[in-house]
Design an enzyme around this catalytic site. Structure first.
Site, PDB file in Angstrom:
ATOM      1  N   VAL A  84      17.261 -26.423  37.717  1.00 34.48           N
ATOM      2  CA  VAL A  84      18.792 -26.230  36.981  1.00 34.48           C
ATOM      3  C   VAL A  84      18.164 -27.011  35.475  1.00 34.48           C
ATOM      4  CG1 VAL A  84      19.929 -26.474  38.729  1.00 34.48           C
ATOM      5  CG2 VAL A  84      19.556 -28.491  38.221  1.00 34.48           C
ATOM      6  N   SER A  85      18.649 -26.918  34.914  1.00 30.96           N
ATOM      7  CA  SER A  85      19.648 -27.493  33.680  1.00 30.96           C
ATOM      8  C   SER A  85      18.384 -27.425  32.768  1.00 30.96           C
ATOM      9  CB  SER A  85      19.888 -28.717  33.744  1.00 30.96           C
ATOM     10  OG  SER A  85      20.319 -29.373  32.258  1.00 30.96           O
ATOM     11  N   ASN A  86      17.786 -29.115  32.023  1.00 32.39           N
ATOM     12  CA  ASN A  86      16.585 -29.359  31.707  1.00 32.39           C
ATOM     13  C   ASN A  86      15.209 -28.373  32.407  1.00 32.39           C
ATOM     14  OD1 ASN A  86      17.663 -30.170  29.255  1.00 32.39           O
ATOM     15  ND2 ASN A  86      17.132 -32.577  29.396  1.00 32.39           N
TER      16      ASN A  86
ATOM     17  N   GLY B  77      15.403 -25.324  31.941  1.00 34.90           N
ATOM     18  CA  GLY B  77      14.866 -25.206  30.613  1.00 34.90           C
ATOM     19  C   GLY B  77      12.657 -25.110  30.455  1.00 34.90           C
TER      20      GLY B  77
ATOM     21  N   HIS C 117      28.583 -27.820  34.798  1.00 35.34           N
ATOM     22  CA  HIS C 117      27.391 -28.092  34.823  1.00 35.34           C
ATOM     23  C   HIS C 117      27.121 -28.667  36.146  1.00 35.34           C
ATOM     24  CE1 HIS C 117      23.235 -28.065  32.462  1.00 35.34           C
ATOM     25  NE2 HIS C 117      23.726 -29.451  32.813  1.00 35.34           N
TER      26      HIS C 117
END
Length: 719
Positions: free
Chosen positions: A313-315, A318, A628
């Site tokens: 998830v999130s960073n 990415g 988020h």
């Protein structure tokens, strides 16, 4: 289809040949990759130092909950027998407890224990068990030999791992968290499936260097003297003792953090780090399950017979996307991510429409929209009264920010209310959606300034001694003055810190505040003589990203230009090309995500995938009423999250299940869609219990009113 891998895996062609001695150490298989089956198992060259390992029995301690179990993760934080000197085992337990709770809502009314959680099986069956998972855990550094990178990798192998049907799931840490950062998200899902889980802190990690005491942490989180730790330190600022002493004389009690101050721009390597974690996992699995050949092991588990899902998830999400783009050796079979920090290199030609209206600003780099938010979000929060977190933010200082921006010509309006409304309008025009309005107070108070500071430093590879834009990290007292670190708090930072101050007693300090250094939230800007959340520093950060003075619009010159060029070079190094090599992918995001707004991230990246012609196997799922931070939903300090929002984590589990069925059985992936959820409602802070009725499943074939489509370079998102 992906069934070709399962047929190879089940026949065990390479394994049989290796066991029969028909494959040599030089290869002989269809794939000449050094990590493919049939080759001698060797430790990857990027692994530096020793590989530590520990078996956990699943009772007294385990891989998922550190022995706490599902109920223990809901309870009080684990303590240290000696707070001044916690053991590695105690720090691990603390890290798992805090990282799990940082990503997952552990309140029963929020669905924990009934819809998700350690006691809920991979098939969704609610049990009365603890959810503990027995297995082995391996940890090592990836580094170039300098000790300056020291990227932490970890592989967890549950006892339920089936070497005849091997699988690996990545769990790259979100945010700047340590290596346990994704244990409650894709880590838990993989462990429940019996997969090995490949973790990495992606070179950010929860590493600090107290410049005053010269304290650092080791890979285990145990504090150590920096001189003694040497290259074994998780992070040590790249400055000499002489320079450190000189800095301390001018700026005492400051702390360097790895993500902000490693001078490595670690984000550029997040994809590489994730791929390295997968390669490390293959090594570990073959050490454990490979066939013996004298004192060596022959690989029987490799990319050709193993399902590998890149997830997080999130960073961390990415990083999974970045890894898929960089995967030249075919290590990754599929990608499943939520709210990814995905930054497309270019969105030229792409249009995003919500309903029939085109979005005006899309696909900006993270540090761009964060430095924009860092200017306007604090003021904009006043336009949404009684929003969650508003009680945590000084309305007086927020009003001062509005007034200061207006005085510099950056806002219009004669009153604070008018100025706040204009700031909110600017936020929307820059890509934020109306659903995100109510979250601006909490996000500005808890996240935005810290991310603006961390990323401008990291992308430009600035040293802690640069005090970029007048900011530094330090503990502060009740009046906002710089204070020495509390040794007992600092000793446990590996366990409860998140790698991005403010965290666990380390805060952002504005060195240039009128009257001397102060906590940023109470500092006074020299140009305004107002307590305006350090506006002068925020303007500096914005200038570094845009290359222009935000007030005059004039191009930067001299030292500021040189610094800006460094930041812009760093931005270019972390952007994505929109080519995941046609890997099947499920990209999920919450429409209410105010931290990584969908117009800059998930929508923009999915659109670039479609434009590139490499997105035919990718799907985009946008979930209404999801944000988020699931952990904020039932936080008593943020009443109103619970009544408005549902957990996106629930849909990550669904998406991983859908991808699993696709890879193993050929079940078609769902179509791109908006999932219509129903908030819990009720009074803020006491919302009724969440049920499955609030959260319909991802539809295999979405209704036309919910379908997300792409045509003529336009991504169409239904209202």
């Amino acid at each position: 289809m992906a069934t070709h891998r399962t047929s190879i895996r089940r026949t065990w062609i390479y394994s049989s040949l290796a066991a029969a001695g028909l494959l040599t150490a030089c290869g002989g298989g269809a794939d000449s990759s050094p990590i493919e089956v049939g080759r001698i198992n060797t430790l990857p060259s990027f692994v530096k130092g020793s590989v530590s390992s520990q078996a956990y029995d699943g009772n007294s301690d385990d891989l998922l909950t550190a022995g706490l179990g599902a109920t223990g993760l809901q309870g009080a934080a684990p303590s240290f027998a000696n707070p001044a000197s916690p053991t590695a085992a105690e720090l691990r337990k603390s890290a798992i407890y805090n990282n799990y709770r940082a990503l997952v809502d552990v309140n029963a009314n929020g669905g924990y224990g009934t819809l998700f959680g350690p006691n809920v099986t991979k098939d969704g069956v609610v049990t009365t068990g603890s959810g503990k998972i027995a297995g082995k855990e391996y940890i090592a550094y990836a580094d170039d030999g300098s000790g300056q990178q020291n990227v932490v990798m970890m592989v967890q192998v549950p006892d339920t791992f089936n070497a005849a049907k091997p699988c690996i799931v990545t769990a790259t840490s979100s945010g700047s968290r340590g290596v346990y950062g994704a244990i409650g998200t894709s880590g838990e899902w993989g462990l429940k499936r019996g997969c090995a889980v490949a973790y990495t802190d992606k070179g950010t990690g929860n590493g600090y260097h107290d410049l005053m005491t010269n304290k650092v942490t080791l890979i285990t989180g145990v504090p150590a003297d920096a001189a003694t730790a040497g290259t074994a330190a998780l992070f040590k600022a790249a400055i000499t003792d002489t320079a450190r002493a000189a800095y301390n004389a001018l700026f005492p009690n400051r702390v360097a953090y790895k993500h902000a101050h490693s001078q490595q721009n670690p984000e550029k390597d997040w994809g590489k780090n994730t791929l390295q974690a997968v390669e490390f996992a293959f090594y570990i699995l073959n050490e454990q399950y490979g066939s013996a050949s004298g004192s060596a092991k022959i690989r029987t588990i490799g990319p050709s017979n193993t399902i590998v899902i890149a997830s997080s998830v999130s960073n961390g999400a990415g990083a999974a996307v970045m890894a898929a783009e960089q995967d030249t050796e075919g290590l990754i079979d599929a990608v499943v991510v939520t709210e990814p920090n995905a930054q497309p290199k270019s969105t030229t030609g792409l249009t995003i429409k919500r309903g029939g209206t085109a979005v005006s600003t899309i696909g900006k780099p993270l540090v761009d929209y964060f430095t924009f938010a860092n200017l306007y979000q604090g003021c904009a929060s006043l336009a949404v009264p009684n929003s969650p977190g508003s009680a945590l933010l000084s309305t007086t200082n927020a009003g001062n920010r509005c007034a200061a921006l207006a005085a510099k010509g950056l806002l219009s309006g004669a009153t604070t209310a008018d100025q706040a409304a204009d700031a909110l309008a600017k936020m929307r025009a820059y890509g934020w959606e109306p659903e995100q309005d109510v979250l601006h107070s909490s996000h500005y108070r808890l996240a935005t300034p810290s991310i603006a500071m961390t990323y401008t430093n990291a992308l430009g590879r600035f040293s802690v001694t640069d005090n970029l834009c007048g900011f530094s990290f330090a503990a502060t007292d009740a009046s906002g003055n710089v204070a020495a670190q509390n040794p007992a708090v600092q000793a446990g930072l590996f366990g409860f810190g998140n790698g991005v101050p403010p965290t666990s007693g380390v805060n952002i300090v504005y060195n240039d505040s009128v009257g001397g250094a102060k906590l940023d939230l109470v500092s006074i800007s020299p140009s305004t003589n107002l307590a305006d959340f350090a506006l002068d520093g925020a303007l500096c950060q914005r200038a570094l990203v845009t290359g222009k003075d935000p007030v005059t619009g004039a191009a930067l010159t001299g030292d500021m230009l040189a610094k800006s060029q460094r930041v812009q070079q760093g931005i270019a190094e972390v952007q994505l090309n929109g080519n995941m090599r046609n890997k099947p992918a499920l990209i999920l995001a919450g429409r209410s995500d105010a931290l990584l707004p969908v117009n800059h991230t998930s929508r923009a990246y999915f659109g670039t995938l479609q434009m590139s012609g490499n997105g035919g196997n990718a799907r985009y799922i946008e979930v209404e009423n999801a944000n988020h931070f699931d952990t904020f939903i039932d936080n008593p300090l943020l009443p109103g999250y619970d009544s408005r929002l549902i957990p996106l984590h629930y849909y990550l589990i669904q998406a991983l299940d859908r991808m699993w069925d696709y890879l193993n059985n050929g079940t078609p992936l769902p179509g791109s869609q908006v999932v219509r959820t129903t908030p819990r409602g009720g009074n803020p802070g006491s919302a009724p219990a969440l049920t499955a009725a609030n959260m319909p499943p991802i539809s295999s074939t979405p209704a036309a009113a919910n379908a997300i489509t792409f045509a003529n370079n336009t991504l169409l998102i239904p209202n």
